[in-house]
Design an enzyme around this catalytic site. Structure first.
Site, PDB file in Angstrom:
ATOM      1  N   TYR A   1      32.422  47.898  35.045  1.00 30.74           N
ATOM      2  CA  TYR A   1      31.670  46.830  35.714  1.00 30.74           C
ATOM      3  C   TYR A   1      32.524  46.060  36.713  1.00 30.74           C
ATOM      4  CZ  TYR A   1      33.794  44.493  31.689  1.00 30.74           C
ATOM      5  OH  TYR A   1      34.678  44.074  30.737  1.00 30.74           O
ATOM      6  N   LYS A   2      33.818  46.351  36.772  1.00 31.51           N
ATOM      7  CA  LYS A   2      34.694  45.663  37.732  1.00 31.51           C
ATOM      8  C   LYS A   2      34.650  46.443  39.053  1.00 31.51           C
ATOM      9  CE  LYS A   2      37.261  43.495  34.002  1.00 31.51           C
ATOM     10  NZ  LYS A   2      38.269  43.687  32.957  1.00 31.51           N
TER      11      LYS A   2
ATOM     12  N   ARG B   1      41.726  33.121  41.451  1.00 27.35           N
ATOM     13  CA  ARG B   1      41.955  34.551  41.578  1.00 27.35           C
ATOM     14  C   ARG B   1      40.925  35.165  42.519  1.00 27.35           C
ATOM     15  NH1 ARG B   1      41.064  38.658  36.500  1.00 27.35           N
ATOM     16  NH2 ARG B   1      38.947  37.926  36.814  1.00 27.35           N
TER      17      ARG B   1
ATOM     18  N   PHE C   1      45.480  41.796  28.715  1.00 25.97           N
ATOM     19  CA  PHE C   1      44.267  41.008  28.527  1.00 25.97           C
ATOM     20  C   PHE C   1      44.132  40.679  27.033  1.00 25.97           C
ATOM     21  CE2 PHE C   1      39.615  40.513  28.248  1.00 25.97           C
ATOM     22  CZ  PHE C   1      39.406  39.627  29.287  1.00 25.97           C
TER      23      PHE C   1
HETATM   24  C1  PLP Z   1      37.936  43.122  31.571  1.00 30.33           C
HETATM   25  C2  PLP Z   1      38.879  43.572  30.524  1.00 30.33           C
HETATM   26  C3  PLP Z   1      38.473  43.760  29.197  1.00 30.33           C
HETATM   27  C4  PLP Z   1      37.093  43.418  28.748  1.00 30.33           C
HETATM   28  O1  PLP Z   1      36.684  44.181  27.654  1.00 30.33           O
HETATM   29  P1  PLP Z   1      35.149  44.311  27.301  1.00 30.33           P
HETATM   30  O2  PLP Z   1      35.102  44.930  25.972  1.00 30.33           O
HETATM   31  O3  PLP Z   1      34.521  45.147  28.375  1.00 30.33           O
HETATM   32  O4  PLP Z   1      34.546  42.942  27.324  1.00 30.33           O
HETATM   33  C5  PLP Z   1      39.404  44.262  28.291  1.00 30.33           C
HETATM   34  N1  PLP Z   1      40.659  44.552  28.667  1.00 30.33           N
HETATM   35  C6  PLP Z   1      41.088  44.363  29.944  1.00 30.33           C
HETATM   36  C7  PLP Z   1      42.498  44.705  30.309  1.00 30.33           C
HETATM   37  C8  PLP Z   1      40.218  43.852  30.897  1.00 30.33           C
HETATM   38  O5  PLP Z   1      40.647  43.624  32.127  1.00 30.33           O
END
Ligand code: PLP
Length: 397
Positions: free
Chosen positions: A209-210, A356, A113
């Site tokens: 939150y996921k 997705r 990500f």
């Molecule tokens: C959703 C996600 C994030 C988001 O990070 P936040 O700091 O919570 O906004 C970061 N890394 C990955 C791999 C994710 O899937």
């Protein structure tokens, strides 16, 4: 045996919605709404600042960390809550680099990500010690592990394709080469069985939150393996990670064990919501989640491929190599997703061209998958996406 008919009733789902986006933001657990209202009135309202002691607020990051530990194969006392996932990535990577001081390479992949890569870039620049971030194709990670690597930092499940890394094998290879590992479990925790202790992961981080349904912006978690806890120095050395926060010493001394990864005042309202959300996992076996998830994703892939020839699969076909999400590619993916959402099927779009869908057995079953396929077939095959309104890009996709 996990009872998914029962867990489905624990969530609020608006009428007419098929929700295949719990991989991005889990739906509202009814218990979370009730708990937050109660927490605000009975704790914040009536106990005021006494709540830090009398309602146990100060212990929540550890107590809830232990609840999450059970879902990711971690021992008690190895997980603590707080901040956002991006910040936890920073903490884990900074500590891991310090534990391997002779080396200068951070290895990651281009399926990670972006925030994880941005955080690494920022941290390496601040450290200013000649570090390089080496980003390879996901399939090339294994071959890129060599004796120059200080830390291998990977997200186990690719946020776009759902491709699953072999955490145990890659960790073993990294250790054999003298590297430490940071695993991001953003799309793993609550989605697939995770065995951090069995894989001998050094550090792990994730959000809640996921798949864990803690609510928008719910606090993240960090795991530090027991053998590193007393050696890992927190780069973000805030007062709540201090050995004795209320001694108000002028010099930092790290707290015992995982507590040192705390930074500042914990978000108690958000933790109350998350705590209630985690009740949905009582009595749930992650092996049952995995079995159901593979059943749903296999069904979805088979039906879409049969009925929508314009969509091409952008996820591993083999369920064992996939997390709990599936994506398909189409050059008009963005407009297609907007048309699906307008018809009550919520998934999301990931640039450049992927639609997705997340599959969450706690509240999604075969009936929802079949109904979703029908809507997608109608929208794609009849070009219902071809309208100017569906091309307008929103702030969040
Ligand atoms: C959703 C996600 C994030 C988001 O990070 P936040 O700091 O919570 O906004 C970061 N890394 C990955 C791999 C994710 O899937």
């Amino acid at each position: 045996m996990s009872d998914f008919a029962k867990t489905k009733k624990l969530f609020h789902m608006p009428d007419g919605v098929i929700y295949l986006d719990g991989n991005s933001l889990g739906p509202l657990p009814l218990a979370a709404r009730a708990r937050v209202v109660d927490m605000m009135a009975a704790e914040w309202g009536n106990q005021l600042i006494k709540g830090w002691n009398s309602a146990g607020w100060m212990l929540q990051p550890r107590r809830i960390g232990d609840r999450i530990a059970r879902l990711i194969g971690a021992a008690e006392g190895t997980v603590v809550m707080g901040d956002t996932l991006s910040i936890k990535v920073h903490q884990a990577l900074a500590s891991a680099l310090e534990l391997n001081p002779e080396r200068r390479v951070v290895l990651s992949d281009n399926g990670n990500f972006p925030s994880d890569l941005y955080i690494a870039q920022g941290l390496l620049k601040s450290l200013d010690k000649g570090y390089t971030l080496k980003v390879v194709e996901p399939e090339a990670v294994e071959a890129a592990i060599d004796e120059s690597v200080a830390v291998m930092m990977l997200t186990e499940v690719d946020y776009r394709t759902g491709r699953l890394h072999d955490m145990k094998a890659l960790t073993e290879k990294a250790h054999a080469a003298g590297a430490l590992t940071v695993w991001d479990l953003a799309h793993s925790a609550g989605a697939i069985p995770v065995d951090l202790a069995g894989a001998k992961a050094d550090f792990a981080v994730g959000c809640t939150y996921k798949y864990l349904n803690g609510g928008p912006g719910a606090p993240a978690f960090i795991y530090v393996a027991p053998e590193h806890q007393d050696a890992a120095r927190p780069a973000l050395s805030g007062w709540l990670g201090h050995e004795a926060p209320f001694a108000f010493d002028l010099d930092y001394r790290p707290g015992a064990g995982i507590d040192r990864m705390r930074v500042g005042t914990p978000p108690i309202i958000a933790l109350a919501a998350l705590d209630a959300a985690l009740d949905a996992w009582n009595g749930i076996d992650m092996a049952d989640i995995r079995r159901a998830s593979i059943g749903l994703t296999d069904l979805f892939i088979a039906e879409i491929e049969k009925r929508c020839p314009e969509l091409s699969l952008n996820s591993p076909r083999d369920g064992a190599r996939r997390g709990s999400q599936v994506s398909f590619r189409h050059r008009e993916g963005y407009a297609i997703m907007q048309a699906l959402i307008a018809r009550g099927l919520i998934g999301d779009f990931r640039a450049p061209d992927s639609i997705r869908f997340g599959f969450t057995p706690l509240y999604i079953g075969e009936a929802e998958v079949r109904a979703a396929v029908g809507i997608i077939e109608d929208v794609v095959n009849n070009r219902l996406w071809d309208a100017p309104d569906y091309r307008k890009k929103a702030l969040v996709t």
